[in-house]
Design a protein around this motif. Structure first.
Motif, PDB file in Angstrom:
ATOM      1  N   ARG A 402     -22.470  29.770  18.049  1.00  0.00           N
ATOM      2  CA  ARG A 402     -21.958  28.617  18.655  1.00  0.00           C
ATOM      3  C   ARG A 402     -23.403  27.919  18.555  1.00  0.00           C
ATOM      4  N   MET A 403     -23.336  26.993  18.690  1.00  0.00           N
ATOM      5  CA  MET A 403     -24.758  25.673  18.995  1.00  0.00           C
ATOM      6  C   MET A 403     -24.768  25.941  20.098  1.00  0.00           C
ATOM      7  N   HIS A 404     -26.225  25.886  20.894  1.00  0.00           N
ATOM      8  CA  HIS A 404     -26.351  25.800  21.761  1.00  0.00           C
ATOM      9  C   HIS A 404     -27.250  24.262  22.762  1.00  0.00           C
ATOM     10  N   GLU A 405     -27.872  24.022  24.061  1.00  0.00           N
ATOM     11  CA  GLU A 405     -27.869  22.656  24.251  1.00  0.00           C
ATOM     12  C   GLU A 405     -29.488  22.354  24.003  1.00  0.00           C
ATOM     13  N   ALA A 406     -30.141  23.897  24.523  1.00  0.00           N
ATOM     14  CA  ALA A 406     -31.650  24.003  23.964  1.00  0.00           C
ATOM     15  C   ALA A 406     -31.991  24.948  23.314  1.00  0.00           C
ATOM     16  N   PHE A 407     -33.036  25.675  22.548  1.00  0.00           N
ATOM     17  CA  PHE A 407     -32.873  27.210  22.202  1.00  0.00           C
ATOM     18  C   PHE A 407     -35.236  27.570  21.910  1.00  0.00           C
ATOM     19  N   ASP A 408     -35.511  28.401  22.400  1.00  0.00           N
ATOM     20  CA  ASP A 408     -36.943  28.235  23.091  1.00  0.00           C
ATOM     21  C   ASP A 408     -37.053  28.387  21.318  1.00  0.00           C
ATOM     22  N   VAL A 409     -38.731  27.670  21.065  1.00  0.00           N
ATOM     23  CA  VAL A 409     -38.888  27.511  19.412  1.00  0.00           C
ATOM     24  C   VAL A 409     -39.780  28.775  19.554  1.00  0.00           C
ATOM     25  N   ASP A 410     -39.881  29.462  19.856  1.00  0.00           N
ATOM     26  CA  ASP A 410     -40.440  30.977  19.608  1.00  0.00           C
ATOM     27  C   ASP A 410     -39.471  32.619  19.446  1.00  0.00           C
ATOM     28  N   ASP A 411     -38.442  31.629  20.438  1.00  0.00           N
ATOM     29  CA  ASP A 411     -37.643  33.018  20.855  1.00  0.00           C
ATOM     30  C   ASP A 411     -36.417  32.286  20.982  1.00  0.00           C
ATOM     31  N   PRO A 412     -35.422  31.956  19.563  1.00  0.00           N
ATOM     32  CA  PRO A 412     -34.104  31.693  20.493  1.00  0.00           C
ATOM     33  C   PRO A 412     -33.132  32.265  20.792  1.00  0.00           C
ATOM     34  N   SER A 413     -33.428  33.199  21.839  1.00  0.00           N
ATOM     35  CA  SER A 413     -32.631  34.264  22.028  1.00  0.00           C
ATOM     36  C   SER A 413     -32.503  33.688  23.688  1.00  0.00           C
ATOM     37  N   ARG A 414     -33.181  32.943  24.068  1.00  0.00           N
ATOM     38  CA  ARG A 414     -33.889  31.923  25.159  1.00  0.00           C
ATOM     39  C   ARG A 414     -33.647  30.543  24.802  1.00  0.00           C
ATOM     40  N   PHE A 415     -31.559  30.665  25.447  1.00  0.00           N
ATOM     41  CA  PHE A 415     -31.365  29.273  25.065  1.00  0.00           C
ATOM     42  C   PHE A 415     -30.651  28.458  26.842  1.00  0.00           C
ATOM     43  N   SER A 416     -30.198  27.790  26.516  1.00  0.00           N
ATOM     44  CA  SER A 416     -29.297  27.272  27.499  1.00  0.00           C
ATOM     45  C   SER A 416     -28.167  26.524  27.565  1.00  0.00           C
ATOM     46  N   ARG A 417     -27.271  26.779  28.078  1.00  0.00           N
ATOM     47  CA  ARG A 417     -25.352  26.383  28.099  1.00  0.00           C
ATOM     48  C   ARG A 417     -25.129  27.022  26.582  1.00  0.00           C
ATOM     49  N   PRO A 418     -24.356  28.274  26.795  1.00  0.00           N
ATOM     50  CA  PRO A 418     -23.323  29.355  26.195  1.00  0.00           C
ATOM     51  C   PRO A 418     -22.433  28.601  25.242  1.00  0.00           C
ATOM     52  N   TRP A 419     -21.944  27.704  26.035  1.00  0.00           N
ATOM     53  CA  TRP A 419     -20.962  26.924  25.504  1.00  0.00           C
ATOM     54  C   TRP A 419     -20.700  25.451  25.594  1.00  0.00           C
ATOM     55  N   PHE A 420     -21.662  24.517  24.251  1.00  0.00           N
ATOM     56  CA  PHE A 420     -21.857  23.485  24.230  1.00  0.00           C
ATOM     57  C   PHE A 420     -21.154  22.488  23.049  1.00  0.00           C
ATOM     58  N   SER A 421     -19.773  22.003  23.635  1.00  0.00           N
ATOM     59  CA  SER A 421     -19.127  21.233  22.388  1.00  0.00           C
ATOM     60  C   SER A 421     -19.450  20.507  21.514  1.00  0.00           C
ATOM     61  N   TRP A 422     -20.695  19.947  21.987  1.00  0.00           N
ATOM     62  CA  TRP A 422     -21.098  18.026  21.525  1.00  0.00           C
ATOM     63  C   TRP A 422     -21.880  18.825  20.036  1.00  0.00           C
ATOM     64  N   ALA A 423     -22.856  20.347  20.806  1.00  0.00           N
ATOM     65  CA  ALA A 423     -23.880  20.747  19.708  1.00  0.00           C
ATOM     66  C   ALA A 423     -22.949  21.254  18.456  1.00  0.00           C
ATOM     67  N   ASP A 424     -21.886  22.126  18.774  1.00  0.00           N
ATOM     68  CA  ASP A 424     -20.318  22.489  17.746  1.00  0.00           C
ATOM     69  C   ASP A 424     -20.434  21.423  16.672  1.00  0.00           C
ATOM     70  N   SER A 425     -19.717  20.382  17.646  1.00  0.00           N
ATOM     71  CA  SER A 425     -19.439  19.459  16.399  1.00  0.00           C
ATOM     72  C   SER A 425     -20.704  18.725  15.805  1.00  0.00           C
ATOM     73  N   MET A 426     -21.401  18.486  16.103  1.00  0.00           N
ATOM     74  CA  MET A 426     -22.876  18.021  15.469  1.00  0.00           C
ATOM     75  C   MET A 426     -23.331  18.976  14.419  1.00  0.00           C
ATOM     76  N   PHE A 427     -23.258  20.178  13.965  1.00  0.00           N
ATOM     77  CA  PHE A 427     -23.166  21.581  13.441  1.00  0.00           C
ATOM     78  C   PHE A 427     -22.416  20.975  12.257  1.00  0.00           C
ATOM     79  N   CYS A 428     -21.270  21.043  13.020  1.00  0.00           N
ATOM     80  CA  CYS A 428     -19.811  20.650  11.697  1.00  0.00           C
ATOM     81  C   CYS A 428     -20.366  18.939  11.097  1.00  0.00           C
ATOM     82  N   GLU A 429     -20.732  18.371  11.804  1.00  0.00           N
ATOM     83  CA  GLU A 429     -20.934  17.192  11.026  1.00  0.00           C
ATOM     84  C   GLU A 429     -21.570  17.384  10.304  1.00  0.00           C
TER      85      GLU A 429
END
Length: 436
Positions: A402-429
């Protein structure tokens, strides 16, 4: 007039089922053929099905759309969440009906409160912050953002063009379109005329407006005022440039619909004139000289000399201008603005071991947004760069698919919002655009 409906009672996804899934499959197959990595097609397929299954709830002939892990419907998010499906409407009456139902809900919400950015499914009284000045039980949050009124107009225009249908353009929609034009025009003179105030007691500066809710001072420019950015952060200066150019684009669409569907020449003319005023004002007040990049678009101005040079990850952003407002952007100014936005001149551009991209004051420093990475790809004009960004987005999802709201540029395991549908859709687009 109130929203006038109870909370939706239909189970999510109950009436979309196999018919809509069959429409998705050819697009997923095309992605599978275009990319060697099977994970790309799997992530797109999961995201497209999840949005239809888990974010939409039917309420009569309307659909309520949650934004993901927040149980409210944003006018902006509910539009962008549907963006990847718009290419599919000609092949599916069921999918076209879903978008029509979302539009009906959006029109009802705007008619209820054109200053609100997000709504509850019914008069539940739920609020992001119970202490807000606004206590309308239908409103989740009343942060006035120009893009909240503009995005549904873009969705309506795309739906109409794709289907040829006009059934959503009823008397209520006609009144709402008039309301949008009137409010944009009223907010050209925010200081003198606006009834809007937003106060969040005890909040940090980005979560409330100064001067007892009126916001920082502005002078007349011809642009329309916004209290908050697409990130839901308070504007530093009241004229947000990408928001205004999105509004100008939406007004052009509004004029086209007003002429074709209602034969309302007065509304069409007013919308066209207002659009032209905004575009002229952006050219006069919103283009500034940067010592390194030359003439670029500012992010915000106040008409009194105040200028904010930055870009934010949320759409509309300066980076997204050719994607959302393609006919209104000076290509040379945009090219310089793009270089600024995607480099260290932008205070919200970050680079680290895992990624480089645009972040936001809305989240922590050194965090980039998948939405901004997808927008970078959609506006890049380079198929190679688009594929690189698809790979980057997959590599930084922390293994969640899934795509998240934001993630750390050094450690992507540190992210905000586990389910952000808008980000999912932009990846699909982005992926569907590459596959096409």
């Amino acid at each position: 007039m109130g929203l006038g409906r109870s909370a939706p009672t239909h189970r999510r996804g109950e009436d979309r089922g196999a018919a809509v899934k069959d429409v998705l499959q050819p697009y997923v197959d095309r992605v599978r053929q275009a990319f060697g990595d099977p994970r790309v097609a799997a992530t797109v397929s999961d995201a497209l099905e999840r949005t239809l299954r888990d974010t939409l709830t039917r309420d009569g002939d309307e659909y309520f759309v949650i934004t993901g892990d927040i149980p409210a419907m944003w006018l902006r998010d509910s539009t962008t969440q549907l963006w990847p499906y718009l290419r599919m409407l000609g092949g599916s009456r069921e999918l076209a009906d879903v978008v029509a139902g979302v539009l009906r809900r959006q029109f009802r919400q705007i008619g209820h409160d054109p200053y609100a950015n997000s709504f509850n499914p019914g008069p539940t009284g739920a609020h992001y912050e119970p202490g807000d000045l606004n206590d309308d039980p239908w409103v989740w949050e009343q942060k006035y953002e120009v893009d909240s009124l503009a995005f549904p107009l873009l969705l309506a225009h795309r739906w109409w063009r794709a289907t040829g249908r006009t059934d959503v353009f009823d008397d209520r929609a006609h009144r709402v379109f008039r309301t949008v034009v009137d409010q944009f025009r009223l907010e050209q003179r925010h200081e003198e005329r606006s009834p809007y105030r937003f106060v969040r007691p005890g909040a940090i500066a980005t979560e409330t407006l100064t001067r007892e809710g009126l916001g920082t001072p502005v002078g007349f420019t011809g642009m329309t005022w916004s209290g908050f950015r697409p990130s839901d952060d308070a504007c530093t200066y009241g004229y947000n440039i990408p928001g205004n150019l999105l509004a100008a684009q939406a007004l052009r669409h509004l004029a086209e619909i007003a002429t074709a569907c209602w034969d309302d020449a007065a509304l069409a003319t007013d919308a066209q004139q207002l659009s032209a005023e905004i575009v002229r004002a952006v050219a006069e007040f919103g283009v500034v000289e940067h010592p390194e990049y030359g003439l670029i678009y500012a992010y915000e101005v106040d008409g009194l000399g105040g200028t904010l040079l930055m870009d934010d990850a949320n759409m509309p952003s300066l980076l997204s201008l050719p994607f959302l407002s393609p006919g209104l952007v000076d290509p040379e100014i945009y090219a310089r603005t793009r270089s600024f936005a995607l480099g260290p001149g932008n205070p919200w551009w970050f680079s680290g071991r895992a990624a480089s991209g645009v972040g936001s004051p809305h989240t922590r420093e050194r965090r980039v947004w998948p939405i901004a990475l997808a927008v970078e790809g959609l506006t890049s004009g380079s198929p190679q760069r688009q594929r690189e960004l698809v790979d980057l987005l997959l590599a930084t999802d922390a293994g969640t698919g899934r795509m998240h709201e934001a993630f750390d540029v050094d450690d992507p395991s540190r992210f905000s919002r586990p389910w952000f549908s808008w980000a999912d859709s932009m990846f699909c687009e982005l992926v569907l655009t590459v596959a096409e």
